[in-house]
Motif scaffolding. Sequence first.
Motif, mmCIF file in Angstrom:
data_model
loop_
_atom_site.group_PDB
_atom_site.id
_atom_site.type_symbol
_atom_site.label_atom_id
_atom_site.label_comp_id
_atom_site.label_asym_id
_atom_site.label_seq_id
_atom_site.Cartn_x
_atom_site.Cartn_y
_atom_site.Cartn_z
ATOM 1 N N THR A 193 0.855 -0.939 -0.182
ATOM 2 C CA THR A 193 0.223 -0.341 -0.197
ATOM 3 C C THR A 193 0.789 1.394 -0.056
ATOM 4 O O THR A 193 1.202 1.917 1.157
ATOM 5 N N ASP A 194 1.243 1.981 -1.117
ATOM 6 C CA ASP A 194 2.122 2.447 -1.399
ATOM 7 C C ASP A 194 1.596 3.966 0.081
ATOM 8 O O ASP A 194 0.472 4.844 -0.492
ATOM 9 N N GLY A 195 2.881 4.181 0.409
ATOM 10 C CA GLY A 195 2.691 5.703 1.042
ATOM 11 C C GLY A 195 2.118 6.121 2.027
ATOM 12 O O GLY A 195 1.030 6.991 2.809
ATOM 13 N N ALA A 196 1.586 4.416 2.774
ATOM 14 C CA ALA A 196 0.212 4.998 3.916
ATOM 15 C C ALA A 196 1.085 4.325 4.896
ATOM 16 O O ALA A 196 1.868 3.494 5.507
ATOM 17 N N GLY A 197 1.343 5.355 6.229
ATOM 18 C CA GLY A 197 1.858 5.326 7.206
ATOM 19 C C GLY A 197 0.673 4.601 8.580
ATOM 20 O O GLY A 197 -0.725 4.425 8.197
#
Length: 484
Positions: A41-45
């Motif tokens: 999940t690209d860019g998920a903190g």
Amino acid sequence: MKTLFKRSMLALFVTAAVTGATMGSAAGQQGPAKNVILMITDGAGIETFRAASYYRHGALGHEVYDDFDTQLFMATHPLNTANAPTHSDDNQVTFDPKELWNEEAVNTVYKGNLGNYKGYFAGYDYARADYTDSAAAATALASGQKSYNNAINWSNDDQSIKHIGEYTVESGRALGVVSSVQVSHATPAGFLAHNVSRNDYVAIGREIVDSGLATVAIGTGNPYYDAAGQRIDEPRESDFRFIGGEETYQRLIDGETDYAFIESKEDFEALAAGELDLPKDKVLGLVQNIQTLQFNRPGVGAGNFLDTSPSLATLTGAALNVLSASDDGRDNGFFLMVEGGAIDWAAHANNLPRIIEEQIDFNEAVEAAVEWVENESSWDDTLIIVTTDHGNGLLEGPNSDVEAYSPIVNQGAGALPLVRWHTDTHTRELVPLYAQGAGADYFFDIAEAEEGLAIYEGDDESHYWVDNTDVFRASMNAFGLTAE
């Protein structure tokens, strides 16, 4: 033993009881695995994960990966922040996780594309510095080597790097790549190609098509459709760049490559249902959108979805059907990478409604993969890894300007949580990693302990994290392969 992510960034290390039960051992065994499914999940903190769960379920703990036995965190920093090979060891990025928790008040101001963000705490400044881009992150995940930002399996010494897709195919297995963004974008490209620059879409797209490396590759970047899924009768030359240029696209649709070409939502759904007959064993699909499955559609809020785009879960099911039906995949297994790529785009825009809907779409894709494992394979044969390539937006709670890493506030199912953004670009915060199945134990075998961080939990247990390069090593270990 199941682990739990407890608080927000202050508790960004999962508690691991190193005596008694062994973590991650219940559902699988040390490889070799037949199949590895990596879902990014690209860019998920961590708060992005939580925001979606609050909106979807009204509480945490109800996503399918919440029941995975292996849960810990991962560092994502690049080798350096240059955008081309430096041929030097100078200016390498270092990472000290303790610096993330520095609560010293600061007066710095970060100037973002959406406006200015106050620093508030030294730990926030550390998280916002020296971050990776998606290309260097994909390179680390796919090859086990850190490189400069902008690199697609390319070294800081200006050499091509062998990636997991190549090892997979050489071992007699099949390779699949699925994304909700362009198939030649940084993350999918990291599992399909090599290039000194992620921005060389034409060369990357041409390599994807002409190499025939993947058994199935699916994404967007369709030159004949705009971001609203509307047909374009006369595309510009630049519209073909994501698939290797107009000549490459023409060969693809004319059947002059290794791939059968599909593009309609109906065909993807039929492929996911196992009801589509294809003229070739390999499939390259371009969803009818040049940008993303849904994020770049008109409007800014949730709802009013494009009816031309299939869900990421549908694309995941389609890829699994192709891979498991192929000669190599059926006999020897496969590696599949699935990316929720537009989560990163929503984070750059600080768009809370759409980052939640993109994360939910990703979560449903994970559910589709788990369902396939439990119905068509087994946890003894398959490893699933769920993670992200880096944080983005430094999404925290509404009080995170006065309390460092104060968590987002749940407003119940169907309601947006209360949040505060602290940047509009990437971060080097630690990000979640979940794993289940054959070889999942590997992560705890190599995880690094930072016992000093336990103070944030108020206990004396240890906390663990791995590096993004360890995802490559875990995948290779699960396959029983040795890197060159």
